[in-house]
Scaffold this motif. Structure first.
Motif, PDB file in Angstrom:
ATOM      1  N   TYR A 234       0.856  -1.186   0.000  1.00 14.59           N
ATOM      2  CA  TYR A 234       0.000   0.000   0.000  1.00 14.59           C
ATOM      3  C   TYR A 234       0.888   1.230   0.000  1.00 14.59           C
ATOM      4  O   TYR A 234       1.706   1.418   0.909  1.00 14.59           O
ATOM      5  CB  TYR A 234      -0.931  -0.003   1.209  1.00 14.59           C
ATOM      6  CG  TYR A 234      -1.922   1.142   1.178  1.00 14.59           C
ATOM      7  CD1 TYR A 234      -2.930   1.171   0.226  1.00 14.59           C
ATOM      8  CD2 TYR A 234      -1.836   2.198   2.080  1.00 14.59           C
ATOM      9  CE1 TYR A 234      -3.837   2.226   0.177  1.00 14.59           C
ATOM     10  CE2 TYR A 234      -2.734   3.254   2.037  1.00 14.59           C
ATOM     11  CZ  TYR A 234      -3.738   3.261   1.080  1.00 14.59           C
ATOM     12  OH  TYR A 234      -4.624   4.308   1.021  1.00 14.59           O
ATOM     13  N   LEU A 235       0.733   2.074  -1.026  1.00 17.27           N
ATOM     14  CA  LEU A 235       1.582   3.230  -1.241  1.00 17.27           C
ATOM     15  C   LEU A 235       0.746   4.505  -1.247  1.00 17.27           C
ATOM     16  O   LEU A 235       0.149   4.863  -2.269  1.00 17.27           O
ATOM     17  CB  LEU A 235       2.324   3.103  -2.578  1.00 17.27           C
ATOM     18  CG  LEU A 235       3.007   1.760  -2.868  1.00 17.27           C
ATOM     19  CD1 LEU A 235       3.541   1.723  -4.296  1.00 17.27           C
ATOM     20  CD2 LEU A 235       4.138   1.505  -1.867  1.00 17.27           C
ATOM     21  N   PRO A 236       0.637   5.221  -0.137  1.00 23.11           N
ATOM     22  CA  PRO A 236      -0.153   6.449  -0.102  1.00 23.11           C
ATOM     23  C   PRO A 236       0.452   7.552  -0.971  1.00 23.11           C
ATOM     24  O   PRO A 236       1.661   7.797  -0.914  1.00 23.11           O
ATOM     25  CB  PRO A 236      -0.111   6.864   1.370  1.00 23.11           C
ATOM     26  CG  PRO A 236       0.261   5.629   2.120  1.00 23.11           C
ATOM     27  CD  PRO A 236       1.164   4.874   1.199  1.00 23.11           C
ATOM     28  N   TRP A 237      -0.404   8.202  -1.764  1.00 27.38           N
ATOM     29  CA  TRP A 237       0.018   9.430  -2.428  1.00 27.38           C
ATOM     30  C   TRP A 237      -0.759  10.604  -1.834  1.00 27.38           C
ATOM     31  O   TRP A 237      -1.783  10.408  -1.207  1.00 27.38           O
ATOM     32  CB  TRP A 237      -0.112   9.360  -3.947  1.00 27.38           C
ATOM     33  CG  TRP A 237      -1.478   9.201  -4.571  1.00 27.38           C
ATOM     34  CD1 TRP A 237      -2.028   8.042  -5.044  1.00 27.38           C
ATOM     35  CD2 TRP A 237      -2.452  10.222  -4.861  1.00 27.38           C
ATOM     36  NE1 TRP A 237      -3.273   8.271  -5.589  1.00 27.38           N
ATOM     37  CE2 TRP A 237      -3.560   9.603  -5.498  1.00 27.38           C
ATOM     38  CE3 TRP A 237      -2.493  11.608  -4.651  1.00 27.38           C
ATOM     39  CZ2 TRP A 237      -4.698  10.321  -5.903  1.00 27.38           C
ATOM     40  CZ3 TRP A 237      -3.620  12.327  -5.054  1.00 27.38           C
ATOM     41  CH2 TRP A 237      -4.697  11.679  -5.670  1.00 27.38           C
ATOM     42  N   SER A 238      -0.236  11.791  -2.023  1.00 23.87           N
ATOM     43  CA  SER A 238      -0.786  13.017  -1.432  1.00 23.87           C
ATOM     44  C   SER A 238      -0.894  12.922   0.090  1.00 23.87           C
ATOM     45  O   SER A 238      -1.925  13.234   0.675  1.00 23.87           O
ATOM     46  CB  SER A 238      -2.160  13.348  -2.020  1.00 23.87           C
ATOM     47  OG  SER A 238      -2.511  14.688  -1.767  1.00 23.87           O
ATOM     48  N   PRO A 239       0.169  12.511   0.770  1.00 20.94           N
ATOM     49  CA  PRO A 239       0.107  12.384   2.239  1.00 20.94           C
ATOM     50  C   PRO A 239      -0.070  13.722   2.947  1.00 20.94           C
ATOM     51  O   PRO A 239      -0.419  13.743   4.124  1.00 20.94           O
ATOM     52  CB  PRO A 239       1.456  11.737   2.587  1.00 20.94           C
ATOM     53  CG  PRO A 239       2.366  12.175   1.484  1.00 20.94           C
ATOM     54  CD  PRO A 239       1.511  12.157   0.252  1.00 20.94           C
ATOM     55  N   LEU A 240       0.161  14.838   2.229  1.00 20.97           N
ATOM     56  CA  LEU A 240      -0.060  16.166   2.811  1.00 20.97           C
ATOM     57  C   LEU A 240      -1.304  16.824   2.228  1.00 20.97           C
ATOM     58  O   LEU A 240      -1.488  18.045   2.347  1.00 20.97           O
ATOM     59  CB  LEU A 240       1.164  17.061   2.574  1.00 20.97           C
ATOM     60  CG  LEU A 240       2.449  16.623   3.284  1.00 20.97           C
ATOM     61  CD1 LEU A 240       3.603  17.552   2.933  1.00 20.97           C
ATOM     62  CD2 LEU A 240       2.242  16.578   4.794  1.00 20.97           C
ATOM     63  N   ALA A 241      -2.178  16.025   1.612  1.00 24.39           N
ATOM     64  CA  ALA A 241      -3.435  16.544   1.054  1.00 24.39           C
ATOM     65  C   ALA A 241      -3.186  17.704   0.101  1.00 24.39           C
ATOM     66  O   ALA A 241      -3.779  18.772   0.223  1.00 24.39           O
ATOM     67  CB  ALA A 241      -4.393  16.960   2.173  1.00 24.39           C
ATOM     68  N   ILE A 311       4.573   8.181  -0.737  1.00 28.87           N
ATOM     69  CA  ILE A 311       5.047   8.978  -1.868  1.00 28.87           C
ATOM     70  C   ILE A 311       4.993  10.455  -1.510  1.00 28.87           C
ATOM     71  O   ILE A 311       3.924  11.002  -1.250  1.00 28.87           O
ATOM     72  CB  ILE A 311       4.200   8.707  -3.123  1.00 28.87           C
ATOM     73  CG1 ILE A 311       4.194   7.204  -3.447  1.00 28.87           C
ATOM     74  CG2 ILE A 311       4.731   9.504  -4.314  1.00 28.87           C
ATOM     75  CD1 ILE A 311       3.176   6.805  -4.496  1.00 28.87           C
ATOM     76  N   ILE A 312       6.147  11.086  -1.483  1.00 27.43           N
ATOM     77  CA  ILE A 312       6.225  12.511  -1.193  1.00 27.43           C
ATOM     78  C   ILE A 312       6.640  13.272  -2.453  1.00 27.43           C
ATOM     79  O   ILE A 312       7.188  12.696  -3.391  1.00 27.43           O
ATOM     80  CB  ILE A 312       7.221  12.814  -0.054  1.00 27.43           C
ATOM     81  CG1 ILE A 312       8.648  12.451  -0.488  1.00 27.43           C
ATOM     82  CG2 ILE A 312       6.835  12.079   1.218  1.00 27.43           C
ATOM     83  CD1 ILE A 312       9.726  12.965   0.444  1.00 27.43           C
ATOM     84  N   GLY A 313       6.367  14.571  -2.463  1.00 28.56           N
ATOM     85  CA  GLY A 313       6.820  15.416  -3.555  1.00 28.56           C
ATOM     86  C   GLY A 313       7.112  16.794  -3.011  1.00 28.56           C
ATOM     87  O   GLY A 313       6.494  17.238  -2.037  1.00 28.56           O
ATOM     88  N   ALA A 314       8.055  17.493  -3.619  1.00 30.87           N
ATOM     89  CA  ALA A 314       8.437  18.819  -3.129  1.00 30.87           C
ATOM     90  C   ALA A 314       8.875  19.675  -4.302  1.00 30.87           C
ATOM     91  O   ALA A 314       9.410  19.168  -5.295  1.00 30.87           O
ATOM     92  CB  ALA A 314       9.561  18.708  -2.103  1.00 30.87           C
ATOM     93  N   THR A 315       8.645  20.966  -4.179  1.00 30.43           N
ATOM     94  CA  THR A 315       9.097  21.887  -5.218  1.00 30.43           C
ATOM     95  C   THR A 315      10.376  22.617  -4.824  1.00 30.43           C
ATOM     96  O   THR A 315      10.969  23.297  -5.648  1.00 30.43           O
ATOM     97  CB  THR A 315       8.004  22.926  -5.537  1.00 30.43           C
ATOM     98  OG1 THR A 315       7.626  23.607  -4.339  1.00 30.43           O
ATOM     99  CG2 THR A 315       6.784  22.250  -6.147  1.00 30.43           C
ATOM    100  N   SER A 316      10.794  22.472  -3.570  1.00 30.96           N
ATOM    101  CA  SER A 316      12.032  23.120  -3.124  1.00 30.96           C
ATOM    102  C   SER A 316      12.824  22.154  -2.263  1.00 30.96           C
ATOM    103  O   SER A 316      12.270  21.218  -1.675  1.00 30.96           O
ATOM    104  CB  SER A 316      11.723  24.388  -2.323  1.00 30.96           C
ATOM    105  OG  SER A 316      11.181  24.064  -1.052  1.00 30.96           O
TER     106      SER A 316
END
Length: 350
Positions: A234-241, A311-316
């Motif tokens: 199970y791989l959550p995406w959008s963990p920061l909504a 799954i995390i994502g960042a712009t900086s």
């Protein structure tokens, strides 16, 4: 960095997965290179992309994220074997991607080859179906009455699934992909794919990535239980909504360059009085625990029973460092109880 087995596969993936959907829109090649170097140095070996990216999707940015990742892979060929690279084939509904048509056997074969070319690699470790051919209760359609399950032709979709698995099998046997997975699917989707795989000796789905965070926990407990007992990661995406749990969108704030200043799509920016109230409580709770709101939200997701990798994502780089650092936090029983108390007041806030 901690690692977990990716479902029934033999792959060990980092508990943090680096999402890449901002590359090609909010981030350029230099940004991506820096994110990759830092992430690898922190022990992250799991990278997630998709043919559809960058996001928000457009014909102009289609395939750009894979191309950016591919450029890095070409310059760092010796590191390829250290990475678990995941990509996805887009489902129906986007006119400039195969005319907006369904995922078919032909589409799978074509898309795998195109992704391999953009990624400049011989194989994809995990190839996922970005969303099903049928409409599912994802992307804000999780309220009763928004999806009509009884309108679905079960046999038709089961036959489509079989056709997709047969095409994936062709790609596996050709050495183009190692494992297969799902995204934005349901318990029925998981069960049906596993049933077909077993019946016809075809590749087994080893993972599913779905939207999951403190504001949006619809997969708990039923889909997560399915994953655990079926050995599906199970791989959550959008963990920061979509960034809302950071608190940066409270009281109508829209920081320059942030995601919520971009095009709204699929109801992902759910700015409601309920979600605002919930975020305010989580922000206050994080402060009382001497944590940032992002650290609270990400540490919580990481400790949900059944989660394999987030799954995390960042712009900086500042965001990336904060997000990765969150996984060093181990929430105590007392802290988890405090979070649960807020969650019980706002169980479906998003």
């Amino acid at each position: 960095m901690q690692y977990s087995r990716l479902g029934s596969s033999d792959l060990q993936v980092s508990r943090v997965c680096l999402g890449t959907m901002t590359w090609g829109k909010q981030n350029d090649q230099a940004d991506a290179d820096a994110q990759l170097e830092y992430s690898l140095n922190q022990g992250i070996n799991f990278i997630d992309t998709a043919e559809m990216y960058a996001v928000p999707p457009s014909a102009d940015t289609y395939g750009k994220t894979e191309t950016i990742l591919g450029n890095w892979l070409a310059k760092n060929a010796s590191k390829r074997k250290e990475l678990i690279v995941a990509s996805k084939i887009a489902g129906p509904g986007i006119s400039y991607i195969r005319g907006g048509g369904d995922i078919t056997a032909e589409a799978v074969i074509q898309s795998v080859d195109a992704s391999l070319q953009r990624l400049q690699t011989d194989y994809i470790d995990l190839y996922q179906l970005h969303w099903p051919n049928r409409t599912t209760p994802h992307f804000g359609k999780h309220w009763p009455g928004q999806v009509s399950f009884t309108d679905v032709d079960t046999l038709k979709h089961s036959n489509q699934m079989l056709e997709i698995l047969q095409a994936l099998d062709t790609c596996v046997k050709a050495g183009k992909i190692r494992y297969c997975g799902l995204s934005d699917d349901t318990t029925w989707g998981i069960a049906e794919y596993l049933r077909l795989s077993e019946k016809y000796s075809l590749p087994r789905m080893v993972s599913i990535q779905n939207e999951f965070n403190l504001l949006h926990t619809k997969d708990w407990p039923y889909l997560v239980e399915q994953c655990v007992h079926s050995d599906v990661a199970y791989l959550p995406w959008s963990p920061l909504a979509g960034g809302m749990l950071s608190g940066k969108y409270l009281n109508g704030q829209r920081p320059e360059g942030s995601r919520w200043t971009l095009t709204q799509r699929n109801g992902l920016f759910r700015d409601t009085p309920m979600s605002q109230a919930a975020v305010k409580e989580y922000v206050d709770l994080a402060a009382s625990l001497s944590m940032t709101p992002c650290q609270l939200a990400l540490a919580w997701v990481n400790q949900v029973d059944g989660v394999t990798s987030t799954i995390i994502g960042a712009t900086s780089m500042v965001q990336l460092k904060e997000d990765i650092g969150a996984f060093e936090h181990r929430l105590s029983d007392t802290q988890l109880a405090a979070i649960a108390a807020v969650h019980q007041r706002f169980p479906v806030a998003f």
